[in-house]
Design a protein around this motif. Structure first.
Motif, short mmCIF file in Angstrom:
data_model
loop_
_atom_site.label_atom_id
_atom_site.label_comp_id
_atom_site.label_asym_id
_atom_site.label_seq_id
_atom_site.Cartn_x
_atom_site.Cartn_y
_atom_site.Cartn_z
N ALA A 5 -15.15 -0.59 -13.68
CA ALA A 5 -14.03 -0.06 -12.90
C ALA A 5 -13.11 -1.18 -12.44
N ALA A 6 -13.69 -2.31 -12.02
CA ALA A 6 -12.87 -3.45 -11.58
C ALA A 6 -12.04 -3.97 -12.75
N ALA A 7 -12.63 -4.03 -13.93
CA ALA A 7 -11.89 -4.49 -15.11
C ALA A 7 -10.75 -3.53 -15.43
N ARG A 8 -11.01 -2.26 -15.32
CA ARG A 8 -9.96 -1.26 -15.58
C ARG A 8 -8.82 -1.40 -14.57
N ILE A 9 -9.15 -1.63 -13.32
CA ILE A 9 -8.14 -1.74 -12.27
C ILE A 9 -7.24 -2.95 -12.50
N VAL A 10 -7.83 -4.09 -12.85
CA VAL A 10 -7.02 -5.29 -13.03
C VAL A 10 -6.44 -5.39 -14.44
N GLY A 11 -6.77 -4.45 -15.31
CA GLY A 11 -6.20 -4.43 -16.65
C GLY A 11 -6.75 -5.52 -17.56
N ALA B 163 -5.17 0.20 -9.11
CA ALA B 163 -4.51 -0.50 -10.21
C ALA B 163 -3.02 -0.69 -9.91
N THR B 164 -2.39 0.33 -9.37
CA THR B 164 -0.97 0.23 -9.00
C THR B 164 -0.78 -0.79 -7.89
N LEU B 165 -1.68 -0.78 -6.92
CA LEU B 165 -1.61 -1.75 -5.83
C LEU B 165 -1.75 -3.18 -6.34
N VAL B 166 -2.67 -3.41 -7.26
CA VAL B 166 -2.87 -4.74 -7.83
C VAL B 166 -1.61 -5.18 -8.59
N ALA B 167 -1.04 -4.27 -9.38
CA ALA B 167 0.16 -4.62 -10.15
C ALA B 167 1.33 -4.95 -9.23
N LEU B 168 1.52 -4.17 -8.18
CA LEU B 168 2.60 -4.45 -7.23
C LEU B 168 2.36 -5.77 -6.49
N ALA B 169 1.13 -6.01 -6.08
CA ALA B 169 0.80 -7.23 -5.35
C ALA B 169 0.98 -8.46 -6.22
N GLU C 220 -10.77 9.13 -10.20
CA GLU C 220 -9.83 8.58 -11.18
C GLU C 220 -8.48 8.27 -10.54
N ALA C 221 -8.02 9.14 -9.65
CA ALA C 221 -6.76 8.89 -8.95
C ALA C 221 -6.88 7.67 -8.04
N ARG C 222 -8.04 7.49 -7.44
CA ARG C 222 -8.28 6.33 -6.57
C ARG C 222 -8.23 5.04 -7.38
N ILE C 223 -8.84 5.04 -8.56
CA ILE C 223 -8.80 3.87 -9.43
C ILE C 223 -7.37 3.57 -9.84
N GLU C 224 -6.60 4.59 -10.15
CA GLU C 224 -5.20 4.40 -10.53
C GLU C 224 -4.39 3.85 -9.36
N LEU D 101 0.83 -1.20 0.00
CA LEU D 101 0.00 0.00 0.00
C LEU D 101 0.86 1.25 0.00
N GLN D 102 1.87 1.28 0.85
CA GLN D 102 2.76 2.44 0.91
C GLN D 102 3.45 2.68 -0.44
N SER D 103 3.91 1.61 -1.06
CA SER D 103 4.56 1.73 -2.36
C SER D 103 3.60 2.25 -3.42
N ALA D 104 2.37 1.76 -3.40
CA ALA D 104 1.38 2.21 -4.38
C ALA D 104 1.05 3.69 -4.20
N LEU D 105 0.85 4.11 -2.95
CA LEU D 105 0.54 5.52 -2.69
C LEU D 105 1.71 6.42 -3.09
N GLN D 106 2.93 6.00 -2.77
CA GLN D 106 4.10 6.80 -3.14
C GLN D 106 4.25 6.89 -4.65
N SER D 107 4.02 5.78 -5.34
CA SER D 107 4.15 5.75 -6.79
C SER D 107 3.15 6.67 -7.46
N VAL D 108 1.90 6.56 -7.05
CA VAL D 108 0.86 7.40 -7.66
C VAL D 108 1.08 8.87 -7.31
N GLY D 109 1.43 9.16 -6.06
CA GLY D 109 1.70 10.54 -5.66
C GLY D 109 2.85 11.14 -6.45
N ALA D 110 3.91 10.37 -6.64
CA ALA D 110 5.06 10.86 -7.41
C ALA D 110 4.69 11.09 -8.87
N ARG D 111 3.89 10.19 -9.44
CA ARG D 111 3.48 10.36 -10.83
C ARG D 111 2.57 11.57 -11.00
#
Length: 166
Positions: free
Chosen positions: A118-124, A68-74, A61-65, A38-48
């Motif tokens: 939205a779920a489909a978008r999050i999991v790609g 999505a980042t959290l799912v990719a990292l996990a 939209e930021a929440r969905i992103e 979670l920390q990595s996902a929040l830092q990544s999105v915040g930095a982007r």
């Protein structure tokens, strides 16, 4: 504050829901791993957002992103996760028995309340693929007897976070 700063601050308010999702997604792997993801996902999105690589129109939209980042990292981190300890509840064992893709979609829809698109978008994935994963996950949990008991059968009504979204 600017719009970007407002969106980043708003993501801080979404942290409890993100933490709940991360811990359920990690299903027995440990709270420390979930919190690190979670920390990595929040830092990544915040930095982007700060670097203007990501320009969300609004907080949703930021929440969905962020999800999505959290799912990719996990997905990377949980390639070979440890199984849950025997002391964990049956539902944790049921979630851990699911494939990562099925667990991710099931939790997005049932726990977090996202719609299918939205779920489909999050999991790609496409909507149809996400629906197929969701149906497989529901079927697998149902086969293990982890369906909520219907109120007519004398059981309690399923909690709001276990609702079915159509």
């Amino acid at each position: 504050m600017g719009r970007r700063a407002d969106i980043i601050a708003g993501l801080g308010g979404a942290t409890p829901a993100l933490r709940r999702y991360a811990r359920a997604l990690c299903a027995g792997a440990g709270q420390a791993i979930a919190d690190d993801l979670l920390q990595s996902a929040l830092q990544s999105v915040g930095a982007r957002i700060r670097a203007r690589d990501l320009r969300p129109a609004d907080l949703a939209e930021a929440r969905i992103e962020t999800y999505a980042t959290l799912v990719a990292l996990a997905e990377k981190k949980l390639a070979n996760p440890p199984g849950p300890a025997s002391r964990h509840p049956t539902i944790v064992h049921g979630l851990a028995s699911l494939g990562f893709d099925e667990r991710a979609v099931l939790l997005l829809v049932s726990l977090e309340g996202f719609g299918y698109d939205a779920a489909a978008r999050i999991v790609g994935a496409t909507r149809e693929t996400a629906l197929a994963r969701l149906m497989r996950a529901r079927g697998a949990l149902g086969a293990e007897g982890l369906r909520p008991v219907a109120p007519l059968e004398g059981g309690r009504r399923a909690a709001a976070h276990l609702r079915v979204v159509k």
